[in-house]
Design a protein around this motif. Structure first.
Motif, PDB file in Angstrom:
ATOM      1  N   GLU A 175      61.906  84.953  37.105  1.00 13.37           N
ATOM      2  CA  GLU A 175      62.377  86.332  37.257  1.00 13.37           C
ATOM      3  C   GLU A 175      61.667  87.293  36.323  1.00 13.37           C
ATOM      4  O   GLU A 175      61.755  88.487  36.467  1.00 13.37           O
TER       5      GLU A 175
ATOM      6  N   ARG B  31      56.719  90.299  44.527  1.00 10.11           N
ATOM      7  CA  ARG B  31      57.896  91.128  44.792  1.00 10.11           C
ATOM      8  C   ARG B  31      58.619  91.514  43.513  1.00 10.11           C
ATOM      9  O   ARG B  31      59.083  92.631  43.379  1.00 10.11           O
ATOM     10  N   THR B  32      58.744  90.583  42.583  1.00  9.90           N
ATOM     11  CA  THR B  32      59.471  90.868  41.350  1.00  9.90           C
ATOM     12  C   THR B  32      58.799  91.978  40.562  1.00  9.90           C
ATOM     13  O   THR B  32      59.460  92.917  40.103  1.00  9.90           O
TER      14      THR B  32
ATOM     15  N   ARG C  84      56.677  94.324  41.649  1.00 15.05           N
ATOM     16  CA  ARG C  84      56.770  95.607  42.368  1.00 15.05           C
ATOM     17  C   ARG C  84      58.169  96.203  42.227  1.00 15.05           C
ATOM     18  O   ARG C  84      58.328  97.406  42.015  1.00 15.05           O
ATOM     19  N   ALA C  85      59.167  95.356  42.344  1.00  6.93           N
ATOM     20  CA  ALA C  85      60.549  95.838  42.243  1.00  6.93           C
ATOM     21  C   ALA C  85      60.837  96.368  40.840  1.00  6.93           C
ATOM     22  O   ALA C  85      61.444  97.433  40.682  1.00  6.93           O
TER      23      ALA C  85
ATOM     24  N   GLY D 273      63.501  99.567  47.051  1.00  8.59           N
ATOM     25  CA  GLY D 273      63.770  98.146  46.826  1.00  8.59           C
ATOM     26  C   GLY D 273      63.810  97.292  48.075  1.00  8.59           C
ATOM     27  O   GLY D 273      63.199  96.216  48.100  1.00  8.59           O
TER      28      GLY D 273
ATOM     29  N   ALA E  73      61.069  94.467  47.878  1.00  7.91           N
ATOM     30  CA  ALA E  73      61.546  93.152  47.467  1.00  7.91           C
ATOM     31  C   ALA E  73      62.497  92.505  48.458  1.00  7.91           C
ATOM     32  O   ALA E  73      62.870  91.358  48.287  1.00  7.91           O
TER      33      ALA E  73
ATOM     34  N   PHE F 130      67.160  90.508  47.284  1.00  6.90           N
ATOM     35  CA  PHE F 130      66.616  90.487  45.928  1.00  6.90           C
ATOM     36  C   PHE F 130      66.808  91.838  45.249  1.00  6.90           C
ATOM     37  O   PHE F 130      67.097  91.898  44.054  1.00  6.90           O
ATOM     38  N   ALA F 131      66.683  92.922  46.014  1.00  5.77           N
ATOM     39  CA  ALA F 131      66.900  94.258  45.446  1.00  5.77           C
ATOM     40  C   ALA F 131      68.330  94.396  44.941  1.00  5.77           C
ATOM     41  O   ALA F 131      68.563  94.941  43.856  1.00  5.77           O
TER      42      ALA F 131
END
Length: 166
Positions: free
Chosen positions: A88, A94-95, A97-98, A114, A118, A122-123
């Motif tokens: 994480e 994705r992590t 970018r989020a 989000g 992601a 996940f968002a």
């Protein structure tokens, strides 16, 4: 690639059901990671389901998933850490970018970006973990999901119209 497979699977499942069960299936599919409203709305509208009812069912399913994720956020974070270790904290994919979207735009902007950056699930988990105010997180994510639902329904209807399929 996985979203293309999810689209075909969602469309197939919707074709095999009838009546109000189709909208119940839209609700349930909108809760599933990888299917989400981004797949199920175009598939359902493409199969001739009512756009407004499809949007409402998909929105309700997505918000239900967000509420469940926010409610069980602590348990989900512990599970994530056991399963993936320190993943994480990664600053890629994705992590990354989020997290960059969160840092730049805060909860309000992240609620719109989000789900695309992601994924909805996940968002919701990331927002609940970072912000820590469940009601506020759910409210803002519902606003973002509402905006995406309107865009997806409108885009699907317009796309089918342009193609002469509506």
């Amino acid at each position: 690639m996985s979203q293309a497979i999810a689209f075909v699977d969602a469309a197939g499942a919707l074709e095999e059901t009838g009546g109000i069960l189709r909208y119940v299936l839209v609700f349930l599919l909108a809760m599933v990671p990888a299917v989400e409203p981004f797949v199920v709305i175009p598939a359902a509208i493409g199969l001739g389901l009512d756009p407004v009812a499809t949007g409402a069912a998909a929105f309700a399913g997505s918000v239900t998933a967000v509420c469940l994720i926010v409610c069980f956020q602590e348990w989900l974070v512990r599970w994530w850490r056991r399963r993936f270790g320190g993943a994480e904290d990664a600053d890629d994919g994705r992590t990354g970018r989020a997290r960059r979207a969160w840092e730049r735009y805060g909860l309000a902007g992240f609620s719109v970006l989000g789900p695309i950056l992601a994924g909805i699930h996940f968002a919701a988990l990331l927002a609940a973990t970072i912000d820590g105010r469940p009601r506020r997180v759910v409210a803002w994510l519902a606003v973002g999901l509402g905006a995406w639902t309107v865009v997806l329904v409108g885009g699907s209807v317009a796309g089918l119209s342009v193609l002469g399929l509506s």
